[in-house]
Write an enzyme that holds these catalytic residues in place. Structure first.
Site, PDB file in Angstrom:
ATOM      1  N   THR A 246       0.588  -1.205   0.175  1.00 42.33           N
ATOM      2  CA  THR A 246      -0.135  -0.216   0.310  1.00 42.33           C
ATOM      3  C   THR A 246       0.937   1.221   0.067  1.00 42.33           C
ATOM      4  OG1 THR A 246      -2.259   0.914   1.128  1.00 42.33           O
ATOM      5  CG2 THR A 246      -0.384   0.204   2.529  1.00 42.33           C
ATOM      6  N   GLN A 268      -0.748   4.546   7.159  1.00 44.21           N
ATOM      7  CA  GLN A 268      -0.526   3.632   5.472  1.00 44.21           C
ATOM      8  C   GLN A 268       0.405   2.486   6.374  1.00 44.21           C
ATOM      9  OE1 GLN A 268      -2.903   2.636   3.455  1.00 44.21           O
ATOM     10  NE2 GLN A 268      -4.438   3.891   5.096  1.00 44.21           N
ATOM     11  N   HIS A 271       0.520  -0.951   7.309  1.00 40.84           N
ATOM     12  CA  HIS A 271      -0.447  -2.120   6.947  1.00 40.84           C
ATOM     13  C   HIS A 271       0.887  -3.368   6.571  1.00 40.84           C
ATOM     14  CE1 HIS A 271      -3.950  -1.461   5.827  1.00 40.84           C
ATOM     15  NE2 HIS A 271      -4.063   0.177   5.220  1.00 40.84           N
ATOM     16  N   GLU A 338      -1.283   5.616  -4.855  1.00 38.95           N
ATOM     17  CA  GLU A 338      -2.654   4.502  -4.899  1.00 38.95           C
ATOM     18  C   GLU A 338      -3.548   5.898  -4.015  1.00 38.95           C
ATOM     19  OE1 GLU A 338      -4.032   0.234  -2.337  1.00 38.95           O
ATOM     20  OE2 GLU A 338      -2.085   1.620  -1.799  1.00 38.95           O
ATOM     21  N   HIS A 339      -3.269   6.173  -2.651  1.00 37.86           N
ATOM     22  CA  HIS A 339      -3.986   6.672  -1.913  1.00 37.86           C
ATOM     23  C   HIS A 339      -3.015   8.030  -2.074  1.00 37.86           C
ATOM     24  CE1 HIS A 339      -4.576   2.839  -0.254  1.00 37.86           C
ATOM     25  NE2 HIS A 339      -5.597   3.527  -0.261  1.00 37.86           N
ATOM     26  N   ASP A 372     -10.868   3.735   3.597  1.00 40.55           N
ATOM     27  CA  ASP A 372     -10.377   2.819   3.208  1.00 40.55           C
ATOM     28  C   ASP A 372     -12.003   2.042   3.945  1.00 40.55           C
ATOM     29  OD1 ASP A 372      -8.177   2.506   2.773  1.00 40.55           O
ATOM     30  OD2 ASP A 372      -6.777   2.994   4.631  1.00 40.55           O
ATOM     31  N   HIS A 431     -12.499 -10.020 -47.809  1.00 40.49           N
ATOM     32  CA  HIS A 431     -12.729  -9.466 -46.716  1.00 40.49           C
ATOM     33  C   HIS A 431     -13.182  -8.534 -47.785  1.00 40.49           C
ATOM     34  CE1 HIS A 431      -9.911 -10.295 -43.835  1.00 40.49           C
ATOM     35  NE2 HIS A 431     -10.375  -9.838 -42.676  1.00 40.49           N
TER      36      HIS A 431
END
Length: 446
Positions: A246, A268, A271, A338-339, A372, A431
């Site tokens: 994260t 964070q 984590h 990510e954040h 979250d 075609h």
């Protein structure tokens, strides 16, 4: 406790040169791939027997079956702390509000008179969802995966989460996923749950076993072994992302409260020891204040030695000093967090200019922790800089757009000469012949 990177004084480099200056965790999925390959193929050939063996080897539990009994789900919900249940219910309610609005509807475009293209959106038939249960337990991830799948209209949803060791001899919860995970599944109406973790869970969904039908798609965060297994099966199944450790980045100026910024970085960092916490600021005074504030806040919380200190001290975390917020914006776009929190004066205006982020949190009253759990947004987001090309999990992740082409004879006749011309330009005359055959082998006059 946290390092500094000083980018002041010189013009910032462009593109990859700037990205190379920024902190990032090492997350070698390619190396892990070779280790998960034999596990995945063992599950392919031996099915449930392999899953039971890996539960003993990796999780330290002895299983007789991997499917969680219905009564265990009901018991977990009955015994769930009422406050936790209320919080999960509110998280689910808010997530449904947001994700329900994401559902696309069928749309028909008339290209020419008699010629239409309709795009319809069809959910995948079956998905396998993964909820981590190793270092921490994440019922919130159950919510974030299940809700968009349900709102997309997925008919068959299965979930896997690692079995837990018995807390005491005879513990009825031993060998099952964490009871809060099971309770979250019960709240959401998911009754197909498996006590399987790691790469073997992804393999179970990809190949299927005696107990579990194969899935079209696998989503959900996990460790490096889960990420490697997703890469291994890409092409056989759909995946959301190869989620890495994260990340939080904070773009802040002198108006930011250092207490808030420090708390958010720590939130964070708790984590994982590889979690990234990055502050980008044009204020040396704020940088000093945040660094000073980290010490007492870290000392007052949990997971200090095994997660937070290694995360903050790791090369993936830093305070990045820049000359201006304009430069700061370039840095956070190059980083693609990510954040991303924006804690500046006129935060909404700066947030509107960000191009690369999994999710953006605006101002002092929208911390990442809100996202979250209870903002209504999804917390399954791209990591490792992948926000420059990928999105977070949403209803769209579980939908496929299908074009339906409907032309009349006259509408086809009107465009046949263009099709034939382009087909012959590409040296694909058959075609064009497919259209000529409909008109007596002659190209209609437009």
């Amino acid at each position: 406790m946290i390092s500094r990177i000083d980018l002041r004084g010189d013009a910032l480099p462009e593109g990859g040169a700037l990205r190379d200056l920024l902190p990032r965790a090492e997350f070698d999925v390619e190396a892990a791939l070779e280790k998960v390959r034999p596990i995945c193929e063992d599950v392919h050939h031996r099915g449930t027997a392999a899953l039971i063996e890996y539960a003993q080897k990796f999780d330290g539990v002895t299983l007789e079956q991997v499917r969680v009994p219905a009564e265990a789900l009901a018991t977990a919900l009955d015994e769930l702390d009422p406050a936790v249940r209320a919080a999960l219910e509110e998280s689910i309610r808010r997530a449904r509000i947001v994700h329900r609005e994401q559902r696309r509807t069928e749309h028909t475009t008339q290209v020419v008179p008699g010629g239409t293209v309709t795009e319809k959106w069809v959910p995948v038939e079956r998905v396998g969802l993964y909820a981590p249960g190793g270092r921490s337990v994440y019922p919130s991830s159950v919510v974030m995966n299940v809700v968009p799948a349900q709102e997309a209209g997925v008919e068959s949803i299965a979930l896997a989460s690692p079995p837990q060791k018995p807390a005491f001899e005879g513990d009825p919860a031993g060998g099952l996923p964490h009871p809060t995970i099971l309770a979250a599944c019960a709240l959401l109406g998911v009754d197909e749950v498996y006590a399987v973790g790691g790469a073997q869970a992804v393999a179970m969904f990809a190949y299927g076993t005696e107990d579990c039908l194969p899935a079209n798609m696998v989503t959900g965060p996990g460790n490096i072994w889960v990420a490697a297994a997703k890469r291994y099966f890409t092409g056989r199944i759909g995946i959301d992302t190869e989620a890495g450790p994260t990340e939080i980045a904070v773009l802040a100026d002198s108006t930011a409260d250092p207490v808030h910024v420090a708390a958010d970085l720590i939130s964070q960092a708790e984590h994982d020891p590889l979690a990234a916490a990055v502050l980008v600021t044009d204020s040396a005074e704020l940088a000093d204040a945040v660094e000073k504030e980290l010490e007492p806040q870290v000392a007052a919380t949990k997971h200090v030695e095994d997660r937070i200190k290694p995360a903050l001290a790791g090369k993936q975390s830093a305070i990045v000093l820049v000359d201006s917020l304009e430069d700061g914006l370039k840095v956070v776009d190059a980083y693609g967090a990510e954040h991303l929190e924006i804690q500046t004066a006129d935060a909404a205006a700066w947030a509107a200019r960000v191009r690369n982020a999994g999710a953006i949190f605006v101002g002092p009253w929208a911390p990442v922790s809100l996202g979250d759990y209870c903002a209504g947004s999804n917390h399954v987001l791209p990591t490792g800089g992948c926000a420059c090309h990928s999105s977070g999990l949403s209803v769209q992740s579980f939908l496929r757009g299908i074009h339906i082409v409907d032309y009349t004879r006259d509408a086809l006749a009107e465009v046949t000469h263009h099709v034939v011309t382009l087909a012959e330009a590409e040296d694909l005359p058959a075609h064009g012949a497919a259209l000529k055959a409909r008109f007596g082998w002659k190209v209609p006059t437009p």
